[in-house]
Design a protein around this motif. Structure first.
Motif, PDB file in Angstrom:
ATOM      1  N   SER A 165      -6.643   6.305   2.437  1.00  0.00           N
ATOM      2  CA  SER A 165      -5.204   6.283   2.213  1.00  0.00           C
ATOM      3  C   SER A 165      -4.570   7.663   2.178  1.00  0.00           C
ATOM      4  CB  SER A 165      -4.870   5.542   0.909  1.00  0.00           C
ATOM      5  OG  SER A 165      -5.515   6.148  -0.193  1.00  0.00           O
ATOM      6  N   GLY A 201       1.692   2.269   2.475  1.00  0.00           N
ATOM      7  CA  GLY A 201       0.997   2.391   1.194  1.00  0.00           C
ATOM      8  C   GLY A 201       1.680   3.430   0.334  1.00  0.00           C
ATOM      9  N   ARG A 202       1.415   3.419  -0.992  1.00  0.00           N
ATOM     10  CA  ARG A 202       2.135   4.295  -1.912  1.00  0.00           C
ATOM     11  C   ARG A 202       1.220   5.078  -2.838  1.00  0.00           C
ATOM     12  NH1 ARG A 202       7.782   1.571  -3.829  1.00  0.00           N
ATOM     13  NH2 ARG A 202       8.366   0.611  -1.852  1.00  0.00           N
ATOM     14  N   THR A 203      -0.080   5.040  -2.604  1.00  0.00           N
ATOM     15  CA  THR A 203      -0.986   5.685  -3.554  1.00  0.00           C
ATOM     16  C   THR A 203      -0.909   7.206  -3.488  1.00  0.00           C
ATOM     17  OG1 THR A 203      -2.780   5.609  -1.933  1.00  0.00           O
ATOM     18  CG2 THR A 203      -2.619   3.776  -3.491  1.00  0.00           C
ATOM     19  N   GLU A 230       1.254   9.401  -6.254  1.00  0.00           N
ATOM     20  CA  GLU A 230       0.653   9.543  -7.579  1.00  0.00           C
ATOM     21  C   GLU A 230      -0.559  10.478  -7.518  1.00  0.00           C
ATOM     22  OE1 GLU A 230       0.558   8.718 -11.719  1.00  0.00           O
ATOM     23  OE2 GLU A 230       2.069   8.351 -10.179  1.00  0.00           O
ATOM     24  N   PHE A 231      -1.341  10.364  -6.455  1.00  0.00           N
ATOM     25  CA  PHE A 231      -2.488  11.256  -6.285  1.00  0.00           C
ATOM     26  C   PHE A 231      -2.023  12.708  -6.195  1.00  0.00           C
ATOM     27  CE2 PHE A 231      -5.633  13.517  -3.705  1.00  0.00           C
ATOM     28  CZ  PHE A 231      -6.808  13.191  -4.363  1.00  0.00           C
ATOM     29  N   GLU A 272       9.168   7.047  -4.652  1.00  0.00           N
ATOM     30  CA  GLU A 272       7.844   7.102  -5.272  1.00  0.00           C
ATOM     31  C   GLU A 272       7.563   8.473  -5.874  1.00  0.00           C
ATOM     32  OE1 GLU A 272       5.519   4.573  -5.734  1.00  0.00           O
ATOM     33  OE2 GLU A 272       7.331   3.467  -5.254  1.00  0.00           O
ATOM     34  N   SER A 280       6.772   9.084  -9.787  1.00  0.00           N
ATOM     35  CA  SER A 280       5.562   9.784 -10.225  1.00  0.00           C
ATOM     36  C   SER A 280       5.914  10.995 -11.084  1.00  0.00           C
ATOM     37  CB  SER A 280       4.731  10.221  -9.011  1.00  0.00           C
ATOM     38  OG  SER A 280       4.228   9.112  -8.302  1.00  0.00           O
ATOM     39  N   ASP A 288      -8.412   1.662  -7.789  1.00  0.00           N
ATOM     40  CA  ASP A 288      -7.150   1.361  -8.469  1.00  0.00           C
ATOM     41  C   ASP A 288      -6.736   2.448  -9.453  1.00  0.00           C
ATOM     42  OD1 ASP A 288      -6.985  -1.002  -7.078  1.00  0.00           O
ATOM     43  OD2 ASP A 288      -7.832  -2.235  -8.692  1.00  0.00           O
ATOM     44  N   LEU A 309      -7.112   5.610  -8.682  1.00  0.00           N
ATOM     45  CA  LEU A 309      -6.934   6.771  -7.800  1.00  0.00           C
ATOM     46  C   LEU A 309      -8.134   7.713  -7.826  1.00  0.00           C
ATOM     47  CD1 LEU A 309      -3.146   7.618  -8.320  1.00  0.00           C
ATOM     48  CD2 LEU A 309      -4.218   6.010  -6.730  1.00  0.00           C
TER      49      LEU A 309
END
Length: 344
Positions: free
Chosen positions: A97, A135-137, A140-141, A172, A176, A241, A243
């Motif tokens: 991702s 995707g949106r991870t 936050e990462f 996003e 975050s 989940d 990260l």
């Protein structure tokens, strides 16, 4: 030797394969001081055509199983209907991702611009021009990475023009930022960020979240500013989940460099640093058989030795030196043997 490293190796094309062959010398058990098991897959253009890309899927499956991969640069044919690039198949196959590329000062090499602190580009390896699902991870990462590094989250998409698609990333990022008030946050339109890098990186470390195509272009620029696109590794991550990385595939960010093929002059730094990054992730695999202090020590040694060799003037032509590819790796291997085995 009690430690054991398992690593999926994806072979490639032209100079990409030559650099992989050279870099793998640092993973020899006689250099590391512990066993290494290399699970090889031939991702050359000829074999991808021969297997109709089945070999790429097999490599992705193997990476999911052991959590670790190292990939050489491969040829992407231009003809429509050909096998295309293996990168998307690998990315989707492991559930990747984000792609993380870190520009950093190369000792002894003057950067092309007044960049001082590291710049991390966190590229969302999904969506937009490359055709994967959204995707949106990655946002936050990015903030977690900035918090760990004491860095500023900088940049962003062109949300004023693409209020829906690119605006989603901005939303996003803002969300975050609210969850990470300890992180300095400087949202900046992507075009202004290109110019702003030259001033911002002189004051602090930066982490730049970017959409897929923006990140592709931006990371090439950032790495070149530090002296060479071949001076840093690239890592594709599949995250759980929480990260946390569950699969890491390291590679050089450059292509197959056909004009350098067979000349023994290409810069091996990126592939050497990719080896170090792969070992970093192996050592950090909490609770797994690969989570090992010896592997972590080897990762640090490979990175530090690669940089110290450059600092001592043993460099290829792109960094102002006159050493060959194999000559640089010869010296890295010599120093590693002394540190990891000779001092054991």
């Amino acid at each position: 030797m009690t430690s054991h490293l398992r690593l999926v190796v994806c072979e490639g094309d032209e100079t990409g394969q030559e650099l992989l062959d050279q870099a793998l010398r640092v993973l020899d058990p006689a250099v590391l001081g512990f066993e290494s098991e290399l699970i090889r897959f031939d991702l050359s253009l000829d074999n991808r055509r021969l297997t109709d890309n089945a070999v790429v899927g097999e490599a992705a499956t193997a990476m999911r199983e052991c959590g670790l991969g190292l990939k050489a640069a491969t040829i992407t044919p231009e003809k429509i209907g050909d096998v295309g690039s293996p990168n998307r198949i690998l990315r989707e196959g492991i559930g990747g991702s984000v792609i993380v590329r870190t520009g950093r000062r190369i000792p002894g090499v003057s950067p092309l611009a007044p960049v001082v602190h590291p710049i991390v580009v966190v590229r969302m390896a999904v969506g937009d021009a490359y055709g994967a699902d959204e995707g949106r991870t990655g946002t936050e990462f990015s903030f977690q990475t900035a918090a760990a590094r004491g860095a500023c989250v900088y940049g962003g998409p062109k949300w004023t023009v693409s209020a829906v698609y690119e605006g989603m990333l901005k939303e996003e990022m803002d969300a975050s930022a609210a969850r990470h008030p300890e992180v300095l946050y400087r949202p900046t339109l992507i075009d202004a960020a290109y110019a702003g890098i030259l001033t911002e990186a002189g004051h602090r470390s930066l982490v730049i979240p970017a959409l897929n195509r923006d990140g592709d272009c931006l990371s090439d620029l950032v790495l070149a500013l530090f002296g060479s696109i071949a001076g840093a590794e690239s890592v594709l991550l599949a995250l759980d989940d929480h990260l946390q990385p569950i699969v890491a595939m390291a590679e050089a960010p450059h292509g197959t460099a056909p004009s350098l093929y067979g000349k023994n002059v290409a810069n091996p730094m990126a592939m050497l640093l990719a080896c170090a990054a792969a070992l970093d992730h192996a050592a950090a695999a909490g609770g797994s058989a690969q989570g090992d202090a010896d592997i972590a020590r080897a990762a640090r040694a490979i990175r530090q030795t690669t940089l110290s060799v450059a600092a001592d003037g043993i460099r290829t032509f792109d960094l102002g030196g006159d050493e060959s590819t194999s000559g640089v790796v010869d010296e890295v291997v010599r120093r590693l043997r002394h540190e990891l085995v000779g001092a054991a």
